[in-house]
Design a protein around this motif. Sequence first.
Motif, PDB file in Angstrom:
ATOM      1  N   ASN A 200     103.561  56.962 126.058  1.00  0.00           N
ATOM      2  CA  ASN A 200     104.072  58.162 126.078  1.00  0.00           C
ATOM      3  C   ASN A 200     104.671  58.234 124.831  1.00  0.00           C
ATOM      4  O   ASN A 200     104.952  57.107 124.061  1.00  0.00           O
ATOM      5  CB  ASN A 200     105.024  58.453 127.205  1.00  0.00           C
ATOM      6  N   CYS A 201     105.380  59.359 124.391  1.00  0.00           N
ATOM      7  CA  CYS A 201     106.283  59.353 123.179  1.00  0.00           C
ATOM      8  C   CYS A 201     107.580  58.967 123.005  1.00  0.00           C
ATOM      9  O   CYS A 201     108.246  58.981 122.164  1.00  0.00           O
ATOM     10  CB  CYS A 201     106.127  61.082 122.910  1.00  0.00           C
ATOM     11  N   GLY A 202     108.026  58.529 124.390  1.00  0.00           N
ATOM     12  CA  GLY A 202     109.315  57.905 124.428  1.00  0.00           C
ATOM     13  C   GLY A 202     109.151  56.611 123.893  1.00  0.00           C
ATOM     14  O   GLY A 202     110.082  55.969 123.414  1.00  0.00           O
ATOM     15  N   SER A 203     108.252  55.837 124.562  1.00  0.00           N
ATOM     16  CA  SER A 203     108.049  54.344 124.040  1.00  0.00           C
ATOM     17  C   SER A 203     106.880  54.082 123.229  1.00  0.00           C
ATOM     18  O   SER A 203     106.638  52.750 122.827  1.00  0.00           O
ATOM     19  CB  SER A 203     107.874  53.534 125.473  1.00  0.00           C
ATOM     20  N   GLY A 204     106.113  54.963 122.901  1.00  0.00           N
ATOM     21  CA  GLY A 204     104.808  54.915 122.103  1.00  0.00           C
ATOM     22  C   GLY A 204     103.785  54.968 122.686  1.00  0.00           C
ATOM     23  O   GLY A 204     103.609  54.781 123.854  1.00  0.00           O
ATOM     24  N   GLY A 205     102.585  54.769 122.149  1.00  0.00           N
ATOM     25  CA  GLY A 205     101.334  54.769 122.893  1.00  0.00           C
ATOM     26  C   GLY A 205     100.189  55.309 122.049  1.00  0.00           C
ATOM     27  O   GLY A 205     100.338  55.111 120.691  1.00  0.00           O
ATOM     28  N   THR A 206      99.202  55.475 122.497  1.00  0.00           N
ATOM     29  CA  THR A 206      97.861  55.814 121.554  1.00  0.00           C
ATOM     30  C   THR A 206      97.105  56.925 121.997  1.00  0.00           C
ATOM     31  O   THR A 206      97.347  57.354 123.426  1.00  0.00           O
ATOM     32  CB  THR A 206      96.894  54.273 121.860  1.00  0.00           C
ATOM     33  N   THR A 207      96.475  57.630 121.414  1.00  0.00           N
ATOM     34  CA  THR A 207      95.420  58.934 121.749  1.00  0.00           C
ATOM     35  C   THR A 207      93.988  58.380 121.454  1.00  0.00           C
ATOM     36  O   THR A 207      93.790  57.915 120.268  1.00  0.00           O
ATOM     37  CB  THR A 207      96.012  60.129 121.118  1.00  0.00           C
ATOM     38  N   TYR A 208      93.300  59.177 122.408  1.00  0.00           N
ATOM     39  CA  TYR A 208      91.856  58.913 122.174  1.00  0.00           C
ATOM     40  C   TYR A 208      91.354  60.549 121.905  1.00  0.00           C
ATOM     41  O   TYR A 208      91.637  61.462 122.415  1.00  0.00           O
ATOM     42  CB  TYR A 208      90.972  58.324 123.354  1.00  0.00           C
ATOM     43  N   HIS A 209      90.469  60.637 120.615  1.00  0.00           N
ATOM     44  CA  HIS A 209      89.973  61.765 120.277  1.00  0.00           C
ATOM     45  C   HIS A 209      88.397  61.866 120.170  1.00  0.00           C
ATOM     46  O   HIS A 209      87.945  60.812 120.063  1.00  0.00           O
ATOM     47  CB  HIS A 209      90.490  62.223 118.694  1.00  0.00           C
ATOM     48  N   GLN A 210      87.888  62.963 120.657  1.00  0.00           N
ATOM     49  CA  GLN A 210      86.724  63.238 120.362  1.00  0.00           C
ATOM     50  C   GLN A 210      86.449  63.656 118.884  1.00  0.00           C
ATOM     51  O   GLN A 210      87.173  64.626 118.547  1.00  0.00           O
ATOM     52  CB  GLN A 210      86.146  64.477 121.285  1.00  0.00           C
ATOM     53  N   PRO A 211      85.467  63.053 117.982  1.00  0.00           N
ATOM     54  CA  PRO A 211      85.235  63.523 116.801  1.00  0.00           C
ATOM     55  C   PRO A 211      84.737  64.911 116.646  1.00  0.00           C
ATOM     56  O   PRO A 211      84.038  65.310 117.445  1.00  0.00           O
ATOM     57  CB  PRO A 211      84.134  62.298 116.041  1.00  0.00           C
ATOM     58  N   VAL A 212      85.125  65.670 115.823  1.00  0.00           N
ATOM     59  CA  VAL A 212      84.743  67.266 115.658  1.00  0.00           C
ATOM     60  C   VAL A 212      83.330  67.357 114.925  1.00  0.00           C
ATOM     61  O   VAL A 212      82.848  68.330 115.259  1.00  0.00           O
ATOM     62  CB  VAL A 212      85.789  68.023 115.398  1.00  0.00           C
TER      63      VAL A 212
END
Length: 225
Positions: A200-212
């Motif tokens: 999360n944005c409080g403790s950090g994290g990662t995000t997964y994205h679909q390439p556009v």
Amino acid sequence: MRLRTILLQALTCTLAALTVAAAPAAVAAPAEQGVIRGGDRLFSSGGGRCSVAFNATDGSRFHGVLPGHCAGTRTRWFADPGLTVPVAEAEVSRFPGSDYALVRYTNPDYSYPSEISVGGRPHRIDRAAQPAIGQRVCQSGPTTGHRCGTVQAVNVSVTYPQGVVHGLFRSSLCLEPGDAGASAFDGGTALGIAVAGSGNCGSGGTTYHQPVAPVLAAHGLRVGH
């Protein structure tokens, strides 16, 4: 070296460790009157709401690119949570396998520029490209706002209960519930669509994205109009 290649090029994650980027229960504000940009939410019956990542065109019609897991089961989309201003109809849905949907804009009283909303201001998108490991990437999401990080991995697979989604990229950006469809970009270049995350944005994290970029190419669409 073999282990590093596996981690960077063919990483597989399970949904149990992820937060699917779903919309929050609270009703969100509608898009600006008369215009829909990337980052604006669309609404559908049954409480469906998803953010448009980017607007695109085939030269004659305008489309919005959204996450497939969020938008795929909806057919008509509205600019307001009261469902009084119809603006789009579902045209393509890919999930699992990929994670994107396309809606075709139908309301001539609205404009659909090649822009995203960043801090409440329009930001021009001129092109789309495949992400590269180490590249700077920024994200504009309804919940987390504007943040920047780096691309950590490409060709990532994520396992959902419905099946596996392939070809995602992972970034150091954080993600919170409500950010489904957050726009990932580098300057004026569209990179991807936020579809899931861990931490999360409080403790950090990662995000997964679909390439556009491959989405646009597969359907004869382009940004930068």
